[in-house]
Scaffold this motif. Sequence first.
Motif, PDB file in Angstrom:
ATOM      1  N   PRO A  78       0.555 -15.727 -16.224  1.00 23.98           N
ATOM      2  CA  PRO A  78       1.638 -14.863 -15.615  1.00 23.98           C
ATOM      3  C   PRO A  78       3.077 -15.116 -15.823  1.00 23.98           C
ATOM      4  N   GLU A  79       4.039 -14.392 -15.569  1.00 23.53           N
ATOM      5  CA  GLU A  79       5.533 -14.366 -15.609  1.00 23.53           C
ATOM      6  C   GLU A  79       6.103 -15.679 -14.977  1.00 23.53           C
ATOM      7  N   GLU A  80       5.523 -15.922 -13.877  1.00 27.70           N
ATOM      8  CA  GLU A  80       5.942 -16.738 -12.804  1.00 27.70           C
ATOM      9  C   GLU A  80       4.825 -17.897 -13.121  1.00 27.70           C
ATOM     10  N   ARG A  81       5.241 -19.029 -13.848  1.00 26.44           N
ATOM     11  CA  ARG A  81       4.136 -19.906 -14.115  1.00 26.44           C
ATOM     12  C   ARG A  81       3.660 -20.786 -12.756  1.00 26.44           C
ATOM     13  N   GLY A  82       2.394 -21.123 -12.813  1.00 28.97           N
ATOM     14  CA  GLY A  82       1.636 -21.475 -11.794  1.00 28.97           C
ATOM     15  C   GLY A  82       0.688 -22.688 -11.993  1.00 28.97           C
ATOM     16  N   LEU A  83       1.491 -24.024 -12.624  1.00 28.94           N
ATOM     17  CA  LEU A  83       0.773 -25.026 -12.631  1.00 28.94           C
ATOM     18  C   LEU A  83       0.811 -25.836 -11.444  1.00 28.94           C
ATOM     19  N   LYS A 138       3.376 -23.823 -22.756  1.00 30.14           N
ATOM     20  CA  LYS A 138       2.264 -23.825 -23.623  1.00 30.14           C
ATOM     21  C   LYS A 138       1.061 -24.249 -22.979  1.00 30.14           C
ATOM     22  N   ILE A 139       0.954 -25.059 -22.016  1.00 33.92           N
ATOM     23  CA  ILE A 139       0.207 -25.511 -20.978  1.00 33.92           C
ATOM     24  C   ILE A 139      -0.602 -24.463 -20.279  1.00 33.92           C
ATOM     25  N   GLN A 140       0.366 -23.472 -19.785  1.00 39.59           N
ATOM     26  CA  GLN A 140      -0.283 -22.338 -18.894  1.00 39.59           C
ATOM     27  C   GLN A 140      -0.755 -21.332 -20.076  1.00 39.59           C
ATOM     28  N   ASP A 155       2.010 -12.072 -19.599  1.00 37.16           N
ATOM     29  CA  ASP A 155       3.415 -11.478 -19.160  1.00 37.16           C
ATOM     30  C   ASP A 155       4.618 -12.144 -19.590  1.00 37.16           C
ATOM     31  N   GLU A 156       5.286 -11.579 -20.584  1.00 35.72           N
ATOM     32  CA  GLU A 156       6.481 -12.304 -21.013  1.00 35.72           C
ATOM     33  C   GLU A 156       6.206 -13.603 -21.605  1.00 35.72           C
TER      34      GLU A 156
END
Length: 231
Positions: A78-83, A138-140, A155-156
């Motif tokens: 996703p563009e907004e990273r979600g970790l 990179k983790i994402q 996404d981006e």
Amino acid sequence: MSLEIIEVTKRFGQATAVDHLTLTVPEGEMFGLLGANGAGKTTTFRMILGLLLPTEGVIRWQGEPIDYSKGHLIGYLPEERGLYPKLKVQEQLLYLGRLRGMKKTDILPEIDRWLERFHIRDYANKRVEELSKGNQQKIQFIAAVLHRPKLLILDEPFSGLDPVNVELLKEAVLDLKRNGTTIVFSSHRMEHVEELCEHVCILRRGRAVVAGALRELKRSFGKQILVIQGD
Ligand code: ATP
């Protein structure tokens, strides 16, 4: 054709985010979705992922509507990273792999391989929040590809990365493509798309203003294609 988006529209109240969009992405190809902020790229991705329902139109994978109960087909960056910032890198990836139905014994070597490839093996037991933004990205990315999805939505993926990491990620994406993964990615930077994609679509206010084989488009539009993508 593996991914087909047919006459898809998404309205939010009075606003039309995606407007009668039709795209086909052949199996094993890398497809670039271009457009300025607000053009409708993320909304399109969220519909492919089943996170949003199209107001009109259909999305198919290999000729069938996508079965979202089998959560293993698609990988998503996703563009907004979600970790989860407090989880350790390996715990985080293990958790996400398990969510996608993988066995622990299959996930661990895969995590190891990716961390090694991205030169971040030493961070396996660090909390995500301790990592730089680039390393978190990179983790994402690893989280998106761990379960070896057939369809990968990015996404981006290169935004906010330094040139060395952009290259690392590009090589990884190209390897996945060589192994048959179908990849759709968005960018507002033409140079990444030019380097990686055979087919592109340029969105403006939810509509496909230009779509087709990049080589053909460049022949028809020349440098103007760089102008078309802006709004
Ligand atoms: P960006 O790169 O800025 O994310 P984008 O091309 O991904 O841009 P979208 O996020 O898909 O664009 O947004 C397309 C349009 O839909 C924008 O005008 C946006 O404001 C609107 N939009 C997106 N989500 C919603 C929502 N949940 N409710 C109302 N409008 C929305």
